[in-house]
Design a protein around this motif. Structure first.
Motif, PDB file in Angstrom:
ATOM      1  N   PHE A  80       0.836   4.873 -19.206  1.00  0.00           N
ATOM      2  CA  PHE A  80       1.875   3.864 -19.030  1.00  0.00           C
ATOM      3  C   PHE A  80       2.245   3.679 -17.561  1.00  0.00           C
ATOM      4  O   PHE A  80       2.267   2.556 -17.046  1.00  0.00           O
ATOM      5  CB  PHE A  80       3.118   4.237 -19.851  1.00  0.00           C
ATOM      6  CG  PHE A  80       4.280   3.312 -19.625  1.00  0.00           C
ATOM      7  CD1 PHE A  80       4.315   2.080 -20.251  1.00  0.00           C
ATOM      8  CD2 PHE A  80       5.332   3.669 -18.790  1.00  0.00           C
ATOM      9  CE1 PHE A  80       5.381   1.210 -20.048  1.00  0.00           C
ATOM     10  CE2 PHE A  80       6.391   2.819 -18.587  1.00  0.00           C
ATOM     11  CZ  PHE A  80       6.421   1.587 -19.211  1.00  0.00           C
ATOM     12  N   ASP A  81       2.548   4.767 -16.876  1.00  0.00           N
ATOM     13  CA  ASP A  81       2.982   4.650 -15.489  1.00  0.00           C
ATOM     14  C   ASP A  81       1.849   4.195 -14.569  1.00  0.00           C
ATOM     15  O   ASP A  81       2.088   3.477 -13.602  1.00  0.00           O
ATOM     16  CB  ASP A  81       3.622   5.940 -14.985  1.00  0.00           C
ATOM     17  CG  ASP A  81       2.828   7.177 -15.335  1.00  0.00           C
ATOM     18  OD1 ASP A  81       1.724   7.043 -15.884  1.00  0.00           O
ATOM     19  OD2 ASP A  81       3.313   8.289 -15.069  1.00  0.00           O
ATOM     20  N   ASP A  82       0.611   4.573 -14.886  1.00  0.00           N
ATOM     21  CA  ASP A  82      -0.522   4.088 -14.096  1.00  0.00           C
ATOM     22  C   ASP A  82      -0.642   2.573 -14.203  1.00  0.00           C
ATOM     23  O   ASP A  82      -0.870   1.876 -13.212  1.00  0.00           O
ATOM     24  CB  ASP A  82      -1.823   4.739 -14.560  1.00  0.00           C
ATOM     25  CG  ASP A  82      -1.808   6.256 -14.405  1.00  0.00           C
ATOM     26  OD1 ASP A  82      -1.211   6.738 -13.425  1.00  0.00           O
ATOM     27  OD2 ASP A  82      -2.392   6.935 -15.267  1.00  0.00           O
ATOM     28  N   LYS A  83      -0.492   2.059 -15.408  1.00  0.00           N
ATOM     29  CA  LYS A  83      -0.573   0.613 -15.623  1.00  0.00           C
ATOM     30  C   LYS A  83       0.619  -0.108 -15.000  1.00  0.00           C
ATOM     31  O   LYS A  83       0.475  -1.215 -14.475  1.00  0.00           O
ATOM     32  CB  LYS A  83      -0.670   0.307 -17.113  1.00  0.00           C
ATOM     33  CG  LYS A  83      -1.990   0.761 -17.717  1.00  0.00           C
ATOM     34  CD  LYS A  83      -2.038   0.481 -19.202  1.00  0.00           C
ATOM     35  CE  LYS A  83      -3.355   0.955 -19.798  1.00  0.00           C
ATOM     36  NZ  LYS A  83      -3.403   0.728 -21.253  1.00  0.00           N
ATOM     37  N   LEU A  84       1.778   0.524 -15.039  1.00  0.00           N
ATOM     38  CA  LEU A  84       2.963  -0.077 -14.436  1.00  0.00           C
ATOM     39  C   LEU A  84       2.786  -0.230 -12.926  1.00  0.00           C
ATOM     40  O   LEU A  84       3.114  -1.274 -12.355  1.00  0.00           O
ATOM     41  CB  LEU A  84       4.203   0.765 -14.745  1.00  0.00           C
ATOM     42  CG  LEU A  84       5.517   0.288 -14.140  1.00  0.00           C
ATOM     43  CD1 LEU A  84       5.849  -1.114 -14.621  1.00  0.00           C
ATOM     44  CD2 LEU A  84       6.633   1.261 -14.473  1.00  0.00           C
TER      45      LEU A  84
ATOM     46  N   ARG B 291       0.820  -1.217   0.000  1.00  0.00           N
ATOM     47  CA  ARG B 291       0.000   0.000   0.000  1.00  0.00           C
ATOM     48  C   ARG B 291       0.852   1.264   0.000  1.00  0.00           C
ATOM     49  O   ARG B 291       0.542   2.224  -0.699  1.00  0.00           O
ATOM     50  CB  ARG B 291      -0.950   0.024   1.208  1.00  0.00           C
ATOM     51  CG  ARG B 291      -1.976  -1.056   1.193  1.00  0.00           C
ATOM     52  CD  ARG B 291      -2.915  -0.902   0.008  1.00  0.00           C
ATOM     53  NE  ARG B 291      -3.798  -2.042  -0.050  1.00  0.00           N
ATOM     54  CZ  ARG B 291      -4.068  -2.722  -1.139  1.00  0.00           C
ATOM     55  NH1 ARG B 291      -3.532  -2.390  -2.279  1.00  0.00           N
ATOM     56  NH2 ARG B 291      -4.872  -3.753  -1.108  1.00  0.00           N
ATOM     57  N   VAL B 292       1.918   1.269   0.776  1.00  0.00           N
ATOM     58  CA  VAL B 292       2.777   2.459   0.847  1.00  0.00           C
ATOM     59  C   VAL B 292       3.498   2.678  -0.482  1.00  0.00           C
ATOM     60  O   VAL B 292       3.480   3.786  -1.040  1.00  0.00           O
ATOM     61  CB  VAL B 292       3.785   2.338   2.006  1.00  0.00           C
ATOM     62  CG1 VAL B 292       4.852   3.421   1.920  1.00  0.00           C
ATOM     63  CG2 VAL B 292       3.062   2.407   3.344  1.00  0.00           C
ATOM     64  N   VAL B 293       4.113   1.619  -1.011  1.00  0.00           N
ATOM     65  CA  VAL B 293       4.886   1.754  -2.251  1.00  0.00           C
ATOM     66  C   VAL B 293       3.975   2.099  -3.419  1.00  0.00           C
ATOM     67  O   VAL B 293       4.223   3.065  -4.159  1.00  0.00           O
ATOM     68  CB  VAL B 293       5.702   0.475  -2.536  1.00  0.00           C
ATOM     69  CG1 VAL B 293       6.302   0.510  -3.935  1.00  0.00           C
ATOM     70  CG2 VAL B 293       6.790   0.307  -1.493  1.00  0.00           C
ATOM     71  N   THR B 294       2.916   1.321  -3.608  1.00  0.00           N
ATOM     72  CA  THR B 294       2.051   1.587  -4.756  1.00  0.00           C
ATOM     73  C   THR B 294       1.261   2.883  -4.571  1.00  0.00           C
ATOM     74  O   THR B 294       0.978   3.568  -5.553  1.00  0.00           O
ATOM     75  CB  THR B 294       1.097   0.413  -5.038  1.00  0.00           C
ATOM     76  OG1 THR B 294       0.320   0.130  -3.879  1.00  0.00           O
ATOM     77  CG2 THR B 294       1.859  -0.807  -5.477  1.00  0.00           C
ATOM     78  N   GLY B 295       0.928   3.219  -3.333  1.00  0.00           N
ATOM     79  CA  GLY B 295       0.253   4.501  -3.097  1.00  0.00           C
ATOM     80  C   GLY B 295       1.135   5.685  -3.461  1.00  0.00           C
ATOM     81  O   GLY B 295       0.691   6.635  -4.103  1.00  0.00           O
ATOM     82  N   THR B 296       2.386   5.606  -3.056  1.00  0.00           N
ATOM     83  CA  THR B 296       3.339   6.669  -3.388  1.00  0.00           C
ATOM     84  C   THR B 296       3.551   6.753  -4.894  1.00  0.00           C
ATOM     85  O   THR B 296       3.526   7.847  -5.481  1.00  0.00           O
ATOM     86  CB  THR B 296       4.675   6.415  -2.674  1.00  0.00           C
ATOM     87  OG1 THR B 296       4.451   6.352  -1.270  1.00  0.00           O
ATOM     88  CG2 THR B 296       5.678   7.513  -2.987  1.00  0.00           C
ATOM     89  N   LEU B 297       3.746   5.602  -5.518  1.00  0.00           N
ATOM     90  CA  LEU B 297       3.951   5.601  -6.966  1.00  0.00           C
ATOM     91  C   LEU B 297       2.700   6.048  -7.722  1.00  0.00           C
ATOM     92  O   LEU B 297       2.810   6.708  -8.765  1.00  0.00           O
ATOM     93  CB  LEU B 297       4.379   4.209  -7.441  1.00  0.00           C
ATOM     94  CG  LEU B 297       5.757   3.745  -6.977  1.00  0.00           C
ATOM     95  CD1 LEU B 297       6.016   2.315  -7.414  1.00  0.00           C
ATOM     96  CD2 LEU B 297       6.844   4.678  -7.478  1.00  0.00           C
ATOM     97  N   THR B 298       1.526   5.730  -7.206  1.00  0.00           N
ATOM     98  CA  THR B 298       0.283   6.180  -7.845  1.00  0.00           C
ATOM     99  C   THR B 298       0.174   7.690  -7.804  1.00  0.00           C
ATOM    100  O   THR B 298      -0.214   8.327  -8.794  1.00  0.00           O
ATOM    101  CB  THR B 298      -0.943   5.531  -7.154  1.00  0.00           C
ATOM    102  OG1 THR B 298      -0.849   4.116  -7.297  1.00  0.00           O
ATOM    103  CG2 THR B 298      -2.238   6.017  -7.760  1.00  0.00           C
ATOM    104  N   ARG B 299       0.517   8.285  -6.661  1.00  0.00           N
ATOM    105  CA  ARG B 299       0.478   9.752  -6.571  1.00  0.00           C
ATOM    106  C   ARG B 299       1.467  10.388  -7.547  1.00  0.00           C
ATOM    107  O   ARG B 299       1.168  11.403  -8.176  1.00  0.00           O
ATOM    108  CB  ARG B 299       0.761  10.203  -5.139  1.00  0.00           C
ATOM    109  CG  ARG B 299      -0.434  10.034  -4.215  1.00  0.00           C
ATOM    110  CD  ARG B 299      -0.237  10.750  -2.892  1.00  0.00           C
ATOM    111  NE  ARG B 299       0.860  10.219  -2.093  1.00  0.00           N
ATOM    112  CZ  ARG B 299       0.795   9.131  -1.344  1.00  0.00           C
ATOM    113  NH1 ARG B 299      -0.306   8.439  -1.302  1.00  0.00           N
ATOM    114  NH2 ARG B 299       1.850   8.732  -0.649  1.00  0.00           N
ATOM    115  N   LEU B 300       2.642   9.783  -7.685  1.00  0.00           N
ATOM    116  CA  LEU B 300       3.614  10.299  -8.647  1.00  0.00           C
ATOM    117  C   LEU B 300       3.123  10.102 -10.080  1.00  0.00           C
ATOM    118  O   LEU B 300       3.318  10.968 -10.941  1.00  0.00           O
ATOM    119  CB  LEU B 300       4.965   9.613  -8.461  1.00  0.00           C
ATOM    120  CG  LEU B 300       5.734   9.950  -7.189  1.00  0.00           C
ATOM    121  CD1 LEU B 300       6.956   9.061  -7.064  1.00  0.00           C
ATOM    122  CD2 LEU B 300       6.133  11.412  -7.177  1.00  0.00           C
ATOM    123  N   ALA B 301       2.487   8.970 -10.345  1.00  0.00           N
ATOM    124  CA  ALA B 301       2.015   8.669 -11.704  1.00  0.00           C
ATOM    125  C   ALA B 301       0.882   9.596 -12.125  1.00  0.00           C
ATOM    126  O   ALA B 301       0.728   9.894 -13.318  1.00  0.00           O
ATOM    127  CB  ALA B 301       1.561   7.219 -11.789  1.00  0.00           C
TER     128      ALA B 301
END
Length: 124
Positions: free
Chosen positions: A53-57, A36-46
């Protein structure tokens, strides 16, 4: 405070299967939090970008992150059981094989996503 922890540790030392179960459940919970922390952080960046592309990644990363952290708990739990060395080795290698397989599937899906994105944008 340390007296309580000493009592808890002594309790688990008396019951190795319960200790193993606690390790596995603990790592599953840690895996969920890390995911949750990693994907949440990456989702906010995406969300800052304009591409999909980055959303799907980020969506592809959920399973490998969770499985990797949870499987570490399975491996540690296996070591705590104190079972026959051959069975222990087989179990650890089996869990590691699952880790590798999950990451291979991720890389396959990532390459499909990357090549599909590049195909739709030939100017890049």
């Amino acid at each position: 405070m340390s007296g309580i922890w000493d009592d808890v540790l002594d309790f688990f030392e008396s019951y190795p299967y319960l200790k193993t179960l606690a390790i596995i459940v603990g790592f599953v919970m840690v895996a969920w939090v890390v995911d949750r922390v990693v994907t949440g952080t990456l989702t906010r960046l995406a969300k800052r970008s304009q591409t999909e592309f980055d959303d799907k990644l980020v969506a592809l990363l959920h399973r490998p992150i969770f499985v990797t952290v949870a499987s570490i708990g399975l491996i540690l739990g296996t070591y705590e059981l104190g079972i026959d060395a051959g069975i222990e080795r087989f179990t650890v290698l089996f869990v590691r094989t699952i880790q590798v397989f999950v990451w291979i599937v991720f890389m396959s899906r990532f390459m499909k996503l990357l090549l599909g994105t590049l195909r739709r944008h030939p100017e890049r």
